[in-house]
Motif scaffolding. Structure first.
Motif, PDB file in Angstrom:
ATOM      1  N   PHE A   8       0.828  -1.208   0.000  1.00  0.00           N
ATOM      2  CA  PHE A   8       0.000   0.000   0.000  1.00  0.00           C
ATOM      3  C   PHE A   8       0.864   1.261   0.000  1.00  0.00           C
ATOM      4  O   PHE A   8       0.475   2.283  -0.565  1.00  0.00           O
ATOM      5  N   SER A   9       2.031   1.184   0.609  1.00  0.00           N
ATOM      6  CA  SER A   9       2.905   2.363   0.646  1.00  0.00           C
ATOM      7  C   SER A   9       3.335   2.782  -0.751  1.00  0.00           C
ATOM      8  O   SER A   9       3.656   3.961  -0.986  1.00  0.00           O
ATOM      9  N   PHE A  11       1.460   3.112  -3.277  1.00  0.00           N
ATOM     10  CA  PHE A  11       0.488   4.100  -3.751  1.00  0.00           C
ATOM     11  C   PHE A  11       0.930   5.503  -3.363  1.00  0.00           C
ATOM     12  O   PHE A  11       0.869   6.439  -4.166  1.00  0.00           O
ATOM     13  N   TYR A  12       1.367   5.644  -2.120  1.00  0.00           N
ATOM     14  CA  TYR A  12       1.710   6.968  -1.612  1.00  0.00           C
ATOM     15  C   TYR A  12       3.058   7.446  -2.144  1.00  0.00           C
ATOM     16  O   TYR A  12       3.251   8.649  -2.353  1.00  0.00           O
ATOM     17  N   TRP A  13       4.001   6.521  -2.355  1.00  0.00           N
ATOM     18  CA  TRP A  13       5.248   6.915  -3.027  1.00  0.00           C
ATOM     19  C   TRP A  13       4.932   7.459  -4.425  1.00  0.00           C
ATOM     20  O   TRP A  13       5.463   8.506  -4.831  1.00  0.00           O
ATOM     21  N   THR A  14       4.061   6.750  -5.138  1.00  0.00           N
ATOM     22  CA  THR A  14       3.701   7.183  -6.490  1.00  0.00           C
ATOM     23  C   THR A  14       2.962   8.520  -6.456  1.00  0.00           C
ATOM     24  O   THR A  14       3.274   9.440  -7.226  1.00  0.00           O
ATOM     25  N   ALA A 112      -3.767  -2.466  -9.013  1.00  0.00           N
ATOM     26  CA  ALA A 112      -3.676  -1.729 -10.274  1.00  0.00           C
ATOM     27  C   ALA A 112      -4.579  -0.491 -10.252  1.00  0.00           C
ATOM     28  O   ALA A 112      -4.171   0.605 -10.666  1.00  0.00           O
ATOM     29  N   VAL A 113      -5.814  -0.655  -9.758  1.00  0.00           N
ATOM     30  CA  VAL A 113      -6.746   0.477  -9.689  1.00  0.00           C
ATOM     31  C   VAL A 113      -6.206   1.551  -8.752  1.00  0.00           C
ATOM     32  O   VAL A 113      -6.276   2.753  -9.044  1.00  0.00           O
ATOM     33  N   GLY A 114      -5.658   1.133  -7.602  1.00  0.00           N
ATOM     34  CA  GLY A 114      -5.092   2.098  -6.670  1.00  0.00           C
ATOM     35  C   GLY A 114      -3.933   2.870  -7.274  1.00  0.00           C
ATOM     36  O   GLY A 114      -3.816   4.089  -7.096  1.00  0.00           O
ATOM     37  N   MET A 115      -3.079   2.184  -8.024  1.00  0.00           N
ATOM     38  CA  MET A 115      -1.942   2.851  -8.646  1.00  0.00           C
ATOM     39  C   MET A 115      -2.415   3.872  -9.680  1.00  0.00           C
ATOM     40  O   MET A 115      -1.897   5.004  -9.747  1.00  0.00           O
TER      41      MET A 115
END
Length: 259
Positions: A8-9, A11-14, A112-115
């Motif tokens: 999950f992290s 997502f936040y890095w991206t 994939a959706v989260g990214m």
């Protein structure tokens, strides 16, 4: 096919990288305008990317907004992007340093959706500010109200996450035989998923910073609200199965006193 929930992290890095780059693009436009005079939005890489995207999908490119009309638009985008980057930085810090690790997994489709969401959201914040044909200047009180709502939601989300992380650490200390504890304190006294409520309010505050006139960002708000409402409902069902009569009857699912 699943991937670790600890990812999950990513997502936040991206989100942090993409959001910072889009914010830098807007800030550099303001700096150039202050130094060399007003410029149109073709001088931003983000607008150029929008033109290229429109050409790829065989649509008419967005019209160039006259330079004289761009200042309030870009400032609104900078305010929204700044709040977004602060939110992402807080969540990234929590995921990397505060949240206990877990063996739970999520479907690769969710990953994939989260990214895609965290890549697209910074562009959604600026899309209408740069390309919309109708855009009224945003009043100072509206921006101030958005900042207050954002601060309120961020503070209480941080507090609620601390409560959940502490309960998770206690359970890990007792091993697999440790019983679950019902969260309490802060907004948990009113709803079962206050961290989801605060997440929704964060995105509402971003939309508010545009004067509620960014339809692309509204789509982000609707997506977040629907997605987290479904998750909150599943959490409420789990609380009822796990705690039964111990769960306070007046503790709503997502909206205090209502739902």
């Amino acid at each position: 096919m699943t991937v670790p929930k600890n990812w999950f992290s990513q997502f936040y890095w991206t989100g942090a990288v993409v959001g910072s780059l889009v914010l830098l693009d807007a800030v550099l436009w303001i700096w150039r305008s202050c130094r060399f005079g007003a410029q149109d939005l073709t001088h931003t890489h983000t607008f150029a990317a929008a033109v290229q995207l429109e050409s790829w999908i065989d649509r008419d490119p967005p019209e160039t907004v006259p330079a004289a009309e761009t200042s309030s638009r870009v400032l609104a985008a900078v305010v929204g992007l700044s709040m977004y980057c602060i939110h992402i930085a807080i969540r990234l810090k929590e995921c990397v340093f505060d949240q206990p690790t877990t063996d739970a997994r999520m479907h690769v489709g969710q990953y994939a959706v989260g990214m895609i969401f965290y890549i697209a959201t910074p562009f959604a914040i600026v899309a209408d500010a740069y390309c919309a044909h109708i855009w009224q200047p945003v009043s100072l009180w509206m921006v101030a109200a958005a900042a207050v709502l954002f601060a309120f939601a961020s503070l209480h989300q941080w507090r609620c996450h601390r409560i959940l992380f502490q309960l998770r650490r206690i359970k890990l200390q007792h091993g697999t035989d440790g019983s679950y504890a019902l969260p309490s304190g802060d907004l948990f006294e009113y709803v079962s998923s206050p961290h989801y409520l605060c997440e929704i309010l964060v995105y509402v505050s971003l939309w508010m910073a545009t004067g509620f006139q960014a339809p692309t960002l509204l789509c982000v708000v609707i997506w977040t609200t629907v997605n987290l409402s479904i998750t909150a409902h599943e959490s409420q069902m789990w609380y009822r199965r796990t705690f039964g009569d111990i769960l306070p009857q007046n503790r709503r699912m997502l909206l205090p006193f209502i739902w």
